[in-house]
Design a protein around this motif. Structure first.
Motif, short mmCIF file in Angstrom:
data_model
loop_
_atom_site.label_atom_id
_atom_site.label_comp_id
_atom_site.label_asym_id
_atom_site.label_seq_id
_atom_site.Cartn_x
_atom_site.Cartn_y
_atom_site.Cartn_z
N PRO A 88 29.45 50.46 40.54
CA PRO A 88 30.19 50.75 39.28
C PRO A 88 31.49 51.52 39.51
CG PRO A 88 28.33 52.22 39.51
CD PRO A 88 28.21 51.24 40.62
N ILE A 89 32.49 50.82 40.02
CA ILE A 89 33.77 51.42 40.37
C ILE A 89 34.87 50.86 39.48
CG2 ILE A 89 35.60 51.31 42.14
CD1 ILE A 89 33.40 51.72 44.23
N TYR A 90 35.75 51.77 39.03
CA TYR A 90 36.95 51.34 38.33
C TYR A 90 38.16 51.89 39.09
CZ TYR A 90 40.21 50.00 34.71
OH TYR A 90 41.26 49.40 34.03
N ILE A 91 39.05 50.98 39.50
CA ILE A 91 40.17 51.35 40.37
C ILE A 91 41.37 51.81 39.54
CG2 ILE A 91 41.77 50.52 42.14
CD1 ILE A 91 39.66 48.42 42.89
N MET A 92 41.90 52.97 39.92
CA MET A 92 43.13 53.48 39.34
C MET A 92 44.25 53.30 40.38
SD MET A 92 41.80 54.38 36.45
CE MET A 92 42.95 55.43 35.58
#
Length: 263
Positions: A88-92
């Motif tokens: 569960p990763i969200y890239i910034m």
């Protein structure tokens, strides 16, 4: 057997039926999970389609009703960043967010993206760890922080946010076993060394961090020679040649009490 688009009927070993749900997005086949009833499976499929088509369903402004939270974050990240990641990763831009849950969100440097894309974070008490080659590895180990280190004694978070694991924010104070840093009012640092033998024994206090780490190793050698059978971890001191280590070891003085313990 396929019944509806994206929903497949499967049977467990005990003969009970469950429903597997999947979809294809940007030529990527994505499993959405397994569900015990068809209605829930259908809702999950429609919710996933809506998330992938509606940019208003963001990782900060939407809570899934039927999908698992991990899968929701995975879908939103794939939609927004074009990279499918199972965890569960969200890239910034220069970092990424790891959603342990909707309330617990960790921040990591982008350099750690590959590692956490392949390692799921788990929690036991206050300890965060991943499974790596069959072992439970504390995520603080990546910062040179030893197991069982204590926050604000052995390490601290520079911005006081204990969910921010960017390297510039995690400051290691005491990287060695048995060593505790003490800062005097004058600003000088001393290093107190203790070893646990049915209670804590003071090994000594030292002006140099490496000397303190070696003193702990020497104390371990002494108590082991006296028959105290315990699996102590030894300190590894980088940057010292074997000759330098041997000289510091021989010159290192420790408490006489350790030589006369009744074990």
């Amino acid at each position: 057997m396929k019944k509806d688009t994206g929903i497949y009927i499967s049977t467990k070993k005990d003969g009970s039926i469950y429903y597997r749900v999947s979809l294809t997005y940007r030529n990527k086949h994505i499993s959405l999970g397994s569900f015990t009833d068809k209605e829930h499976a259908s809702h999950a499929y429609r919710e996933a389609k809506a998330i992938l088509s509606d940019s208003a369903c963001t990782h900060t402004a939407y809570t899934p009703k039927y999908l698992g939270y991990d899968k929701f974050i995975t879908l939103v990240n794939f939609r927004d960043n074009g990279i499918y990641i199972k965890t569960p990763i969200y890239i910034m831009l220069h970092f990424f967010l790891y959603y342990y849950s909707s309330e617990t969100i960790f921040t990591f440097d982008i350099d750690d993206l590959f590692y956490y894309a392949n390692h799921k974070i788990m929690k036991r008490g206050r300890h965060l760890f991943v499974a790596d080659y069959g072992m439970q590895v504390n995520i603080l180990n990546r910062y040179g922080i030893r197991n069982y280190a204590v926050e604000n004694r052995d390490y601290y978070f520079a911005n006081h946010n204990s969910f921010d694991f960017r390297y510039s924010n995690v400051i290691c104070i005491n990287p060695y076993y048995g060593v505790t840093q003490q800062k005097l009012p004058s600003g000088q640092c001393l290093y107190k060394v203790k070893i646990h033998i049915n209670g804590n024994y003071l090994v000594g206090t030292y002006n140099d961090l490496n000397q303190a780490a070696i003193a702990y190793n020497k104390a371990v050698d002494i108590v082991k020679k006296q028959g105290y059978d315990k699996n102590y971890d030894f300190n590894y001191i980088e940057g010292l040649s074997p000759a330098q280590y041997a000289q510091m070891y021989s010159e290192c003085s420790i408490s006489d009490k350790l030589y006369h313990l009744i074990l």
